[in-house]
Design a protein around this motif. Structure first.
Motif, mmCIF file in Angstrom:
data_model
loop_
_atom_site.group_PDB
_atom_site.id
_atom_site.type_symbol
_atom_site.label_atom_id
_atom_site.label_comp_id
_atom_site.label_asym_id
_atom_site.label_seq_id
_atom_site.Cartn_x
_atom_site.Cartn_y
_atom_site.Cartn_z
ATOM 1 N N LEU A 53 -9.686 -19.300 -29.730
ATOM 2 C CA LEU A 53 -8.849 -17.994 -29.735
ATOM 3 C C LEU A 53 -7.535 -18.078 -29.569
ATOM 4 C CD1 LEU A 53 -11.384 -16.568 -26.912
ATOM 5 C CD2 LEU A 53 -11.484 -16.160 -29.449
ATOM 6 N N LEU A 54 -6.918 -19.212 -29.071
ATOM 7 C CA LEU A 54 -5.254 -19.449 -29.238
ATOM 8 C C LEU A 54 -4.711 -19.326 -30.608
ATOM 9 C CD1 LEU A 54 -4.241 -21.422 -25.910
ATOM 10 C CD2 LEU A 54 -3.639 -19.130 -26.561
ATOM 11 N N PRO A 55 -5.579 -20.445 -31.283
ATOM 12 C CA PRO A 55 -5.026 -20.578 -32.689
ATOM 13 C C PRO A 55 -5.249 -19.151 -33.628
ATOM 14 C CG PRO A 55 -6.352 -22.432 -32.175
ATOM 15 C CD PRO A 55 -6.176 -21.740 -31.006
ATOM 16 N N LEU A 56 -6.177 -18.532 -33.092
ATOM 17 C CA LEU A 56 -6.443 -17.175 -33.984
ATOM 18 C C LEU A 56 -5.428 -16.331 -33.638
ATOM 19 C CD1 LEU A 56 -8.396 -15.410 -35.606
ATOM 20 C CD2 LEU A 56 -9.650 -15.031 -33.742
ATOM 21 N N SER A 57 -5.059 -16.288 -32.290
ATOM 22 C CA SER A 57 -4.330 -15.120 -31.741
ATOM 23 C C SER A 57 -2.598 -15.405 -32.407
ATOM 24 C CB SER A 57 -3.958 -14.860 -30.056
ATOM 25 O OG SER A 57 -3.635 -16.335 -29.743
ATOM 26 N N ALA A 58 -2.454 -16.732 -32.738
ATOM 27 C CA ALA A 58 -1.034 -17.005 -33.116
ATOM 28 C C ALA A 58 -0.824 -16.764 -34.569
ATOM 29 C CB ALA A 58 -0.941 -18.593 -32.657
ATOM 30 N N LEU A 59 -2.143 -16.529 -35.422
ATOM 31 C CA LEU A 59 -1.843 -16.479 -36.784
ATOM 32 C C LEU A 59 -0.694 -15.132 -37.202
ATOM 33 C CD1 LEU A 59 -5.478 -16.250 -38.017
ATOM 34 C CD2 LEU A 59 -4.149 -18.078 -38.081
ATOM 35 N N ARG A 60 0.026 -15.636 -38.234
ATOM 36 C CA ARG A 60 1.072 -14.517 -38.591
ATOM 37 C C ARG A 60 0.496 -13.418 -38.922
ATOM 38 N NH1 ARG A 60 0.396 -18.260 -42.851
ATOM 39 N NH2 ARG A 60 -0.297 -17.420 -44.650
ATOM 40 N N SER A 61 -0.758 -13.247 -39.193
ATOM 41 C CA SER A 61 -1.309 -11.645 -39.378
ATOM 42 C C SER A 61 -1.695 -11.086 -38.193
ATOM 43 C CB SER A 61 -2.424 -11.971 -40.492
ATOM 44 O OG SER A 61 -3.438 -12.859 -39.726
ATOM 45 N N ILE A 62 -1.605 -11.812 -36.835
ATOM 46 C CA ILE A 62 -2.159 -11.043 -35.735
ATOM 47 C C ILE A 62 -0.966 -11.402 -34.685
ATOM 48 C CG2 ILE A 62 -3.700 -11.218 -33.872
ATOM 49 C CD1 ILE A 62 -5.827 -12.126 -35.707
ATOM 50 N N ALA A 63 -0.314 -12.379 -34.511
ATOM 51 C CA ALA A 63 0.832 -12.754 -33.463
ATOM 52 C C ALA A 63 1.626 -11.510 -33.278
ATOM 53 C CB ALA A 63 1.196 -13.913 -33.223
ATOM 54 N N PRO A 64 2.472 -11.118 -34.354
ATOM 55 C CA PRO A 64 3.499 -9.998 -34.262
ATOM 56 C C PRO A 64 2.876 -8.721 -33.478
ATOM 57 C CG PRO A 64 3.526 -11.160 -36.198
ATOM 58 C CD PRO A 64 2.265 -11.397 -35.768
ATOM 59 N N PHE A 65 1.601 -8.401 -33.691
ATOM 60 C CA PHE A 65 1.137 -7.275 -33.267
ATOM 61 C C PHE A 65 0.437 -7.460 -31.827
ATOM 62 C CE2 PHE A 65 0.846 -7.993 -37.943
ATOM 63 C CZ PHE A 65 1.932 -7.029 -38.017
ATOM 64 N N LEU A 66 0.469 -8.337 -31.260
ATOM 65 C CA LEU A 66 -0.275 -8.914 -29.955
ATOM 66 C C LEU A 66 0.682 -8.459 -28.693
ATOM 67 C CD1 LEU A 66 -2.546 -9.748 -28.062
ATOM 68 C CD2 LEU A 66 -1.704 -12.108 -28.548
ATOM 69 N N ARG A 67 0.364 -7.558 -27.860
ATOM 70 C CA ARG A 67 1.032 -7.265 -26.409
ATOM 71 C C ARG A 67 0.223 -7.914 -25.409
ATOM 72 N NH1 ARG A 67 5.390 -3.479 -27.647
ATOM 73 N NH2 ARG A 67 5.009 -2.938 -29.859
ATOM 74 N N VAL A 68 0.980 -8.772 -24.569
ATOM 75 C CA VAL A 68 0.384 -9.298 -23.385
ATOM 76 C C VAL A 68 1.006 -8.455 -22.252
ATOM 77 C CG1 VAL A 68 -0.475 -11.515 -24.139
ATOM 78 C CG2 VAL A 68 1.700 -10.990 -23.061
ATOM 79 N N ASN A 69 0.462 -8.585 -20.923
ATOM 80 C CA ASN A 69 0.835 -7.704 -19.669
ATOM 81 C C ASN A 69 0.986 -6.264 -20.155
ATOM 82 O OD1 ASN A 69 1.425 -9.418 -17.851
ATOM 83 N ND2 ASN A 69 3.165 -10.513 -18.921
ATOM 84 N N ALA A 70 0.048 -5.847 -20.898
ATOM 85 C CA ALA A 70 0.001 -4.636 -21.510
ATOM 86 C C ALA A 70 -1.522 -3.927 -21.192
ATOM 87 C CB ALA A 70 0.055 -4.366 -23.049
ATOM 88 N N LYS A 71 -1.529 -3.201 -19.760
ATOM 89 C CA LYS A 71 -2.761 -2.431 -19.330
ATOM 90 C C LYS A 71 -2.762 -1.250 -19.834
ATOM 91 C CE LYS A 71 -5.449 -1.763 -15.332
ATOM 92 N NZ LYS A 71 -6.836 -2.300 -15.903
ATOM 93 N N VAL A 72 -3.907 -0.954 -20.635
ATOM 94 C CA VAL A 72 -4.145 0.389 -21.219
ATOM 95 C C VAL A 72 -4.619 1.253 -19.926
ATOM 96 C CG1 VAL A 72 -5.339 1.605 -22.895
ATOM 97 C CG2 VAL A 72 -4.440 -0.446 -23.680
ATOM 98 N N LEU A 73 -4.062 2.369 -19.553
ATOM 99 C CA LEU A 73 -4.448 3.158 -18.486
ATOM 100 C C LEU A 73 -5.329 4.543 -19.084
ATOM 101 C CD1 LEU A 73 -0.940 3.342 -16.662
ATOM 102 C CD2 LEU A 73 -2.670 1.774 -16.354
ATOM 103 N N ALA A 74 -4.806 4.784 -20.158
ATOM 104 C CA ALA A 74 -5.589 5.929 -20.614
ATOM 105 C C ALA A 74 -5.526 6.177 -22.246
ATOM 106 C CB ALA A 74 -5.218 7.225 -19.883
#
Length: 479
Positions: A96-117
């Motif tokens: 999962l970490l290597p997958l999330s680090a791919l250049r096609s995915i990593a720029p669009f990943l936001r952590v500490n981001a809790k969807v409220l609604a």
């Protein structure tokens, strides 16, 4: 939704665990822009909470094929040994970490981001005219402020692990459960590792009958074997714990079958104190520890408990989709069309047939819940099921209905038959195993006769488990 909005806005994915990242891989593989929201400080926060646990499914069931292709294309990543059993931590670190680090995915990943609604921009739930042409709006708690993001479609893969079911048997917290929260853990704590000092030398009660409960019981028994004087107690709501032992040698996943067989031996050896038919009513505290009181006043209290591990399943949080037009099964809280296929009253995980976008759709076009959350309170979910869900839903979003409807999923059988009552924790048949078939009536001197000796219990019950038959008198057999 109009083609202009579809091309201008990304598709939002809620949850960067295995299923959310698989959805991301399928979307970018089809050329879609994405935004991936993860409430935790890093990806796969739910999986990280039990990274110490060895999974009973080998690598071949834990990796999405399209995600693997992207990894190979971008990094030269190699598949782990397909038959090896990873820990949850290994799935994170090696896949999962290597997958999330791919250049096609990593720029669009936001952590500490809790969807409220999630809502439709400019439309509350009541308004219809023009609704389908409006983009989705996601209100997200970021690290410093609440922000809003627009999306052309939304895939909710946030799971259920962070919403554990309470200890009380009727779906509500037991009396005193909230007040004694400092002595209660939910899920699968790291009993022999990080949390060892909390449990070593203590009297620990485990509540539940699924694989999480079994894993904690085995870890506690192992701790006791190491000379820590740990005392292990198991409280089961139902009157038949044989189902928790699973399919044994008949299970297509040997590690899954071995869990139940190991627990069976610990119980036969009297290393686990078992309370059958124990539905928790209240928890009180005094100088000697916690006292756990059953709803049935005829049952003895469980006294002098130092810590409780509650493993009674989990449930979805549907609050974030309150302003969307969703439709859930009234008791499983799964999507309405999926419920008959996964009802744990009828199915084990091995008997759930392949399903996709049609069963996962809501009256709100463009919104899907996939992964464990799609199953609601049903416990019979496997990671491979979520990957097929992600593939089908993404194909449907892309308008490739032929691919979306071409469902292909083969799940490993549990070695026990589907059908029958719920498992002992009330949340399904042992987490992934259906109830087992009835056995002949007990005979004198068998493992289940009231006066059975430990050696009779050990030999007789082992034979019964291998035969996938039901222990007629679990109280005499196991406690």
């Amino acid at each position: 939704m109009s083609d202009t909005i579809r091309s201008a806005l990304p598709i939002a994915i809620i949850g960067a665990g295995p299923i959310g990242l698989a959805a991301a891989a399928h979307l970018v593989n089809r050329g879609y822009a994405i935004t991936l929201f993860e409430a935790g400080t890093s990806i796969a926060a739910n999986l990280h909470s039990y990274r110490h646990v060895q999974l009973f499914s080998p690598w071949q069931y834990n990796i999405d094929p399209i995600a693997a292709e992207l990894l190979q294309q971008e990094t030269g990543w190699k598949w782990p040994e397909s038959t090896a059993l990873p820990t949850a931590g290994a799935v994170i670190d090696q896949y999962l970490l290597p997958l999330s680090a791919l250049r096609s995915i990593a720029p669009f990943l936001r952590v500490n981001a809790k969807v409220l609604a999630v809502a439709r921009q400019g439309f509350d739930k009541v308004k219809t005219q023009g609704r389908q042409g409006a983009p989705f709006v996601l209100r997200v708690q970021m690290s410093e402020a609440v922000e809003e993001f627009l999306a052309s479609a939304v895939i909710d893969a946030s799971g259920t692990w962070s919403q554990p079911s309470p200890m009380g048997a009727h779906g509500l917290p037991a009396l005193g459960e909230l007040e004694n929260a400092n002595a209660i853990s939910y899920g699968m704590p790291d009993v022999t590792g990080r949390d060892r000092t909390k449990y070593a030398g203590k009297k620990v009660l485990v509540v539940g009958a699924g694989h999480s409960a079994i894993g904690s019981l085995l870890a506690l028994a192992s701790l006791a074997e190491q000379g820590s004087h740990t005392r292990v107690v198991w409280a089961v709501r139902g009157h038949d714990i044989s189902r928790a032992f699973g399919g044994g040698d008949a299970d297509a996943l040997p590690a899954r079958g071995a869990l139940g067989m190991r627990l069976h031996k610990f119980i036969a050896d009297r290393r686990v104190e078992v309370h059958i038919g124990f539905k928790t009513h209240a928890i009180t505290q005094n100088n000697s520890g916690l006292t756990v009181i059953a709803a049935d006043a005829s049952l003895p209290h469980i006294t002098d408990v130092d810590h409780i591990i509650v493993a009674t399943g989990s449930r979805p949080d549907h609050s974030l989709s309150r302003e969307l037009r969703t439709q859930h099964d009234p008791w499983l809280e799964s999507t309405l069309q999926l419920a008959p296929l996964i009802d744990p009253n009828e199915h084990s995980c091995g008997s759930v047939r392949a399903h996709g976008h049609r069963e996962l759709a809501h009256p709100e076009p463009g919104f899907y819940a996939i992964g464990a959350k799609s199953y609601g309170r049903a416990p019979n979910f496997l990671m491979a099921t979520g990957y097929e869900q992600a593939r089908s839903v993404v194909a449907a979003i892309a308008g490739d209905i032929v691919a979306a409807d071409n469902l292909q999923l083969t799940l490993p059988q549990t070695g026990v038959c589907a059908g029958g009552p719920l498992a002992d924790d009330g949340s399904g048949a042992g987490g992934c195993c259906a109830p087992i078939v009835s056995a002949p009536a007990k005979t004198a001197g068998s493992c289940c006769s009231p006066g059975a000796q430990p050696e009779q219990i050990s030999a007789g019950c082992a034979d019964r488990t291998k035969a996938n038959s039901q222990v007629s008198s679990p109280r005499s057999c196991c406690g």
